[in-house]
Design an enzyme around this catalytic site. Structure first.
Site, mmCIF file in Angstrom:
data_model
loop_
_atom_site.group_PDB
_atom_site.id
_atom_site.type_symbol
_atom_site.label_atom_id
_atom_site.label_comp_id
_atom_site.label_asym_id
_atom_site.label_seq_id
_atom_site.Cartn_x
_atom_site.Cartn_y
_atom_site.Cartn_z
ATOM 1 N N HIS A 129 -7.182 -3.844 -3.237
ATOM 2 C CA HIS A 129 -6.153 -3.071 -2.558
ATOM 3 C C HIS A 129 -6.017 -3.589 -1.123
ATOM 4 O O HIS A 129 -6.985 -3.634 -0.369
ATOM 5 C CB HIS A 129 -6.551 -1.587 -2.549
ATOM 6 C CG HIS A 129 -5.514 -0.704 -1.924
ATOM 7 N ND1 HIS A 129 -4.410 -0.276 -2.606
ATOM 8 C CD2 HIS A 129 -5.420 -0.190 -0.669
ATOM 9 C CE1 HIS A 129 -3.675 0.482 -1.802
ATOM 10 N NE2 HIS A 129 -4.265 0.544 -0.632
ATOM 11 N N ASP A 185 -8.373 -1.898 -7.837
ATOM 12 C CA ASP A 185 -7.735 -0.883 -7.007
ATOM 13 C C ASP A 185 -7.906 0.498 -7.640
ATOM 14 O O ASP A 185 -7.207 0.839 -8.584
ATOM 15 C CB ASP A 185 -6.255 -1.215 -6.841
ATOM 16 C CG ASP A 185 -5.577 -0.367 -5.780
ATOM 17 O OD1 ASP A 185 -6.182 0.621 -5.324
ATOM 18 O OD2 ASP A 185 -4.440 -0.705 -5.410
ATOM 19 N N CYS A 235 0.863 -1.189 0.000
ATOM 20 C CA CYS A 235 0.000 0.000 0.000
ATOM 21 C C CYS A 235 0.899 1.240 0.000
ATOM 22 O O CYS A 235 1.687 1.436 -0.910
ATOM 23 C CB CYS A 235 -0.936 -0.073 1.215
ATOM 24 S SG CYS A 235 -2.045 1.321 1.463
#
Length: 251
Positions: free
Chosen positions: A221, A189, A134
């Site tokens: 994500h 995502d 991330c």
């Protein structure tokens, strides 16, 4: 698998003391160094377990609390199982802290993280590797561009906003990168849509960076984070295979 020792460590930076987690094979010998960069939820038990798994494969792994200016980890009132859709207020705590970590501040810190590993008797001499999740994927790419002579390889998984029109977009450091890179994008995502994926790929190719960018089908994500609603077991195991393959080639 090797038995592992995990300990809390403190890293003195130009702006204070960053708390961190260190995992390494329990043999007292130096091993290749890896920095594991956190996601937005921060240093917590799940990231420590990921560091332990990587250490069991033969690496000395440092997980710094990159938000240390706001306090020692854990910073946020996270539940054991994180479901942002059920608790959207979580991000009211997190977003201001993320925004406060500018590229300039982060790179200043990264210098100290890398120096700490360089000074550790548990880390073998030479460049280290990076893996980030991330937010951490962004930090891994910035580190690879900011300290090319000190980074042998860098991986990023379900990273967001890696190639935007912002003046400090991470993809703009491609011309400085000498490490081999790997990115495992989530295909669901919104923070890394196909146009950003293409721009990242094109920029790395034009800069002559050794790299591989792959899209993980059906992954959201955050797919590697087992303590969140985004977790995907198949995507996570594919991530481990790709990461360990990269590290094996690197060291």
């Amino acid at each position: 698998m090797t038995s592992v020792q995990g300990t809390a460590v403190d890293i003195t930076t130009a702006d204070g003391v960053a708390d961190a987690y260190l995992a390494h094979p329990d043999d007292g010998l130096p091993h290749p160094g890896v920095v594991l960069y956190q996601d937005a939820f921060g240093l917590r038990p799940h990231l420590k377990s990921m560091a332990d798994r990587l250490a069991a494969a033969g690496y000395t792994v440092l997980v710094p609390n990159v938000f240390y200016r706001h306090g020692r980890a854990p910073l946020f009132g996270l539940p054991e199982f994180i479901d942002p859709e059920a608790r959207p207020e979580i991000f009211e705590e997190i977003f201001p802290v993320m925004r406060a970590l500018t590229t300039e501040l982060f790179l200043r810190d990264a210098d100290f993280y890398l120096q700490w590993l360089d000074d550790s008797p548990l880390v073998q001499e030479g460049p280290v590797a990076l893996t980030g999740y991330c937010l951490g994927a962004r930090l891994a790419l910035l580190t690879a561009g900011g300290f090319p002579e000190r980074i042998a390889a860098a991986a990023g998984f379900h990273g967001g906003r890696l190639a935007t029109d912002a003046p400090d977009s991470p993809h703009l450091v491609a011309g400085n990168v000498t490490a081999e890179l790997y990115f495992g994008h989530a295909d669901e995502d919104a923070s890394m849509p196909p146009e950003q994926q293409r721009l990242l790929e094109e920029t790395l190719t034009a800069a002559g960076v050794r790299h591989r960018c792959e899209v993980y089908p059906g992954a959201r994500h955050g797919y590697t984070q087992a303590d969140t609603a985004a977790y995907d077991e198949a995507g996570t195991e594919r991530h481990w295979a790709a990461l360990l393959d990269l590290l094996d080639r690197t060291f």
